[in-house]
Every structure is written in C-alpha cells, then in structure tokens.
Design a protein around this motif. Structure first.
Motif, PDB file in Angstrom:
ATOM      1  N   ARG A 145       0.345   7.498   5.267  1.00 35.15           N
ATOM      2  CA  ARG A 145       0.207   8.334   4.078  1.00 35.15           C
ATOM      3  C   ARG A 145      -1.189   8.942   4.084  1.00 35.15           C
ATOM      4  N   GLU A 146      -1.246  10.255   4.169  1.00 37.42           N
ATOM      5  CA  GLU A 146      -2.528  10.955   4.111  1.00 37.42           C
ATOM      6  C   GLU A 146      -2.716  11.567   2.725  1.00 37.42           C
ATOM      7  N   TYR A 147      -3.972  11.592   2.300  1.00 38.97           N
ATOM      8  CA  TYR A 147      -4.312  12.155   0.988  1.00 38.97           C
ATOM      9  C   TYR A 147      -5.355  13.240   1.190  1.00 38.97           C
ATOM     10  N   ASP A 202      10.338   2.180  -1.622  1.00 41.86           N
ATOM     11  CA  ASP A 202      11.076   3.106  -0.771  1.00 41.86           C
ATOM     12  C   ASP A 202      10.554   4.535  -0.910  1.00 41.86           C
ATOM     13  N   LYS A 203       9.749   4.792  -1.940  1.00 38.27           N
ATOM     14  CA  LYS A 203       9.152   6.110  -2.131  1.00 38.27           C
ATOM     15  C   LYS A 203       7.898   6.308  -1.272  1.00 38.27           C
ATOM     16  N   VAL A 204       7.410   5.211  -0.692  1.00 44.46           N
ATOM     17  CA  VAL A 204       6.196   5.286   0.132  1.00 44.46           C
ATOM     18  C   VAL A 204       6.617   5.560   1.576  1.00 44.46           C
ATOM     19  N   ASN A 205       6.836   6.827   1.875  1.00 42.45           N
ATOM     20  CA  ASN A 205       7.237   7.248   3.207  1.00 42.45           C
ATOM     21  C   ASN A 205       6.099   8.002   3.880  1.00 42.45           C
ATOM     22  N   ASP A 206       6.308   8.367   5.131  1.00 43.87           N
ATOM     23  CA  ASP A 206       5.292   9.153   5.843  1.00 43.87           C
ATOM     24  C   ASP A 206       4.979  10.434   5.083  1.00 43.87           C
ATOM     25  N   HIS A 207       3.699  10.710   4.947  1.00 45.32           N
ATOM     26  CA  HIS A 207       3.255  11.959   4.307  1.00 45.32           C
ATOM     27  C   HIS A 207       2.024  12.443   5.076  1.00 45.32           C
ATOM     28  N   ILE A 208       2.260  13.405   5.966  1.00 39.78           N
ATOM     29  CA  ILE A 208       1.201  13.902   6.845  1.00 39.78           C
ATOM     30  C   ILE A 208       0.821  15.316   6.426  1.00 39.78           C
ATOM     31  N   ASN A 213      -8.437   7.123  -6.025  1.00 47.86           N
ATOM     32  CA  ASN A 213      -7.495   8.236  -5.932  1.00 47.86           C
ATOM     33  C   ASN A 213      -6.182   7.816  -6.594  1.00 47.86           C
ATOM     34  N   VAL A 214      -5.716   8.593  -7.562  1.00 46.66           N
ATOM     35  CA  VAL A 214      -4.552   8.174  -8.346  1.00 46.66           C
ATOM     36  C   VAL A 214      -3.286   8.084  -7.490  1.00 46.66           C
ATOM     37  N   ASP A 215      -3.128   8.998  -6.531  1.00 47.35           N
ATOM     38  CA  ASP A 215      -1.938   8.965  -5.678  1.00 47.35           C
ATOM     39  C   ASP A 215      -1.948   7.747  -4.762  1.00 47.35           C
ATOM     40  N   MET A 216      -3.112   7.457  -4.185  1.00 45.91           N
ATOM     41  CA  MET A 216      -3.222   6.286  -3.318  1.00 45.91           C
ATOM     42  C   MET A 216      -3.015   5.003  -4.116  1.00 45.91           C
ATOM     43  N   THR A 217      -3.547   4.970  -5.336  1.00 47.48           N
ATOM     44  CA  THR A 217      -3.398   3.789  -6.183  1.00 47.48           C
ATOM     45  C   THR A 217      -1.924   3.535  -6.510  1.00 47.48           C
ATOM     46  N   GLU A 218      -1.188   4.601  -6.813  1.00 45.21           N
ATOM     47  CA  GLU A 218       0.237   4.451  -7.101  1.00 45.21           C
ATOM     48  C   GLU A 218       0.982   3.915  -5.882  1.00 45.21           C
ATOM     49  N   ASP A 219       0.666   4.481  -4.711  1.00 38.56           N
ATOM     50  CA  ASP A 219       1.319   4.007  -3.486  1.00 38.56           C
ATOM     51  C   ASP A 219       0.981   2.552  -3.215  1.00 38.56           C
ATOM     52  N   PHE A 220      -0.269   2.198  -3.411  1.00 39.29           N
ATOM     53  CA  PHE A 220      -0.709   0.824  -3.157  1.00 39.29           C
ATOM     54  C   PHE A 220       0.033  -0.155  -4.072  1.00 39.29           C
ATOM     55  N   LEU A 221       0.166   0.199  -5.346  1.00 39.42           N
ATOM     56  CA  LEU A 221       0.859  -0.678  -6.295  1.00 39.42           C
ATOM     57  C   LEU A 221       2.336  -0.816  -5.932  1.00 39.42           C
ATOM     58  N   TYR A 266       0.995  -0.229   6.772  1.00 36.94           N
ATOM     59  CA  TYR A 266       0.751   1.024   6.061  1.00 36.94           C
ATOM     60  C   TYR A 266      -0.642   1.540   6.405  1.00 36.94           C
ATOM     61  N   CYS A 267      -0.712   2.818   6.743  1.00 37.38           N
ATOM     62  CA  CYS A 267      -1.991   3.483   7.005  1.00 37.38           C
ATOM     63  C   CYS A 267      -2.231   4.478   5.879  1.00 37.38           C
ATOM     64  N   LEU A 268      -3.174   4.188   5.032  1.00 39.99           N
ATOM     65  CA  LEU A 268      -3.498   5.046   3.888  1.00 39.99           C
ATOM     66  C   LEU A 268      -4.930   5.527   4.045  1.00 39.99           C
ATOM     67  N   TYR A 269      -5.114   6.834   4.193  1.00 37.57           N
ATOM     68  CA  TYR A 269      -6.474   7.341   4.396  1.00 37.57           C
ATOM     69  C   TYR A 269      -6.586   8.796   3.945  1.00 37.57           C
ATOM     70  N   GLY A 270      -7.827   9.221   3.748  1.00 40.76           N
ATOM     71  CA  GLY A 270      -8.105  10.571   3.283  1.00 40.76           C
ATOM     72  C   GLY A 270      -8.341  11.543   4.417  1.00 40.76           C
TER      73      GLY A 270
END
Length: 203
Positions: free
Chosen positions: A122-124, A168-174, A151-159, A25-29
């Motif tokens: 996942r980009e924020y 399954d809700k953690v999909n690509d978001h560019i 970041n609340v959105d990143m925290t939710e995805d991380f959990l 998973y790549c999670l970044y701002g």
C-alpha cells in the motif's frame, strides 16, 4: 540452496520464513524527492587546505583517514542531481526502491517466498497540507517518513490489519513507478546471471 550465513541479514538474498499463514504488509509513503545516491572523489590535501578556522590543522590531518570524500560538483537538473546528490522518489528519508522493490517483486517469487506468504503493498502519495492546529506536521495525508504515522489513510489500513475488521479492503494500491523500476532490475539481474553462466560454460 541453503542460505549462506554471510547473507542471512540481507533481505535481497534471503527468503522469507516458511510460514504459509503469515501475511506481510508493506505500507510506505511516496511522492517526495529523496536522497538516493552520492558522488565521491579521492580526497587530496587541497580539499582540506582552505580551512582558516581553528580546526583547519585537524581537518587536514583527516586526509590520511578519508581516502574518499563527497564530490559536490556534479549538478544535472534533468537527472535530479544537485551538489553531488542524486535524488529520486521516496518518503523524504527512504528511497522508493528501498521501500518497495522486495514487496512488489522478489517477495512475489517462490525463490524468496517459498510458502507463498500473502504480500500486500500500500503506497500513500504525499499530499502536504498546513493546519493551524497542527503546524509541526505536514497534514492528515502527509506521506513523509515520520508524518506517515499520522496519515489518516495509513492509520485506517493499519487498524483494519491489526483488528481483522474489513481487512479485505486492504489490497495492493500502487501509485508510483515501483513495478516498472523493479522489472528493469529483475531483467538486468537475469541478463547478468546468463552472462556469468555462459562464461563458466565456455571458460
């Protein structure tokens, strides 16, 4: 071929491990002007001779150790260049290209991902907000390099990822232009490879 011992530490040259069950998973701002490149020039005595403080002699002696110094003259608002610094999209510390290129491009290809590891990006987008109760941070949806840890959105995805709950809700978001940027890089690299190949054939 077999990866070289000279490039094992370079993710742009070394494939991911053969681990078919692994998930990446790549999670970044994104959405913040970030230092991307710098202009340099050859140093000269004049660059150090205008100091009048007590360190002026020491700084002048640096010339022999600093063949190049930053050139602060280039300025181009249209190109996002200020005082010799080129700015681009990012999280305020890491440029978008460094954060996302491998995730959306190279690691999607068999050469760098031999076992087909699932890679999710996942980009924020940075949305700064001032909160009286938390004045030191950029708000609950800040995408700053450090703030994103809150970041609340990143925290939710991380959990979701670490608990496997609704992962399954953690999909690509560019939300950035990273795919177009990466495609241009890939095209340029292919052209350079073909030119090199042709030169070796008709040498």
């Amino acid at each position: 071929g077999k990866p070289s011992h000279k490039t094992w530490h370079d993710p742009t040259m070394t494939p991911l491990p053969y681990a078919p069950s692994m998930k990446l998973y790549c999670l970044y701002g994104t959405g913040i002007k970030t230092e991307r490149a710098y202009f340099y020039k050859r140093s000269s005595t004049e660059d150090f001779s205008q100091d009048s403080d007590e360190n002026s002699t020491y700084r002048r002696n640096l010339k022999s150790d600093l063949p190049f110094i930053m050139d602060t003259n280039p300025d181009n608002e249209d190109e996002d260049i200020r005082n010799g610094v080129k700015f681009a999209d990012g999280d305020g510390s890491v440029p978008l290209l460094s954060a996302g290129h491998m995730c959306v491009n190279n690691w999607k290809r068999k050469r760098y991902n031999p076992s087909g590891v699932q890679v999710t990006t996942r980009e924020y987008f940075h949305r700064q907000e001032f909160l009286v109760e938390d004045p030191m941070r950029g708000g609950p949806r800040s995408a700053d390099h450090v703030d994103i840890l809150g970041n609340v959105d990143m925290t939710e995805d991380f959990l979701r990822i670490v608990t496997n709950f609704e992962d399954d809700k953690v999909n690509d978001h560019i939300v950035s232009d990273i795919k177009n940027i990466s495609n241009r890089i890939a095209t340029r690299n292919r052209m350079a490879f073909h030119k090199k190949l042709l030169r070796s054939i008709f040498k």
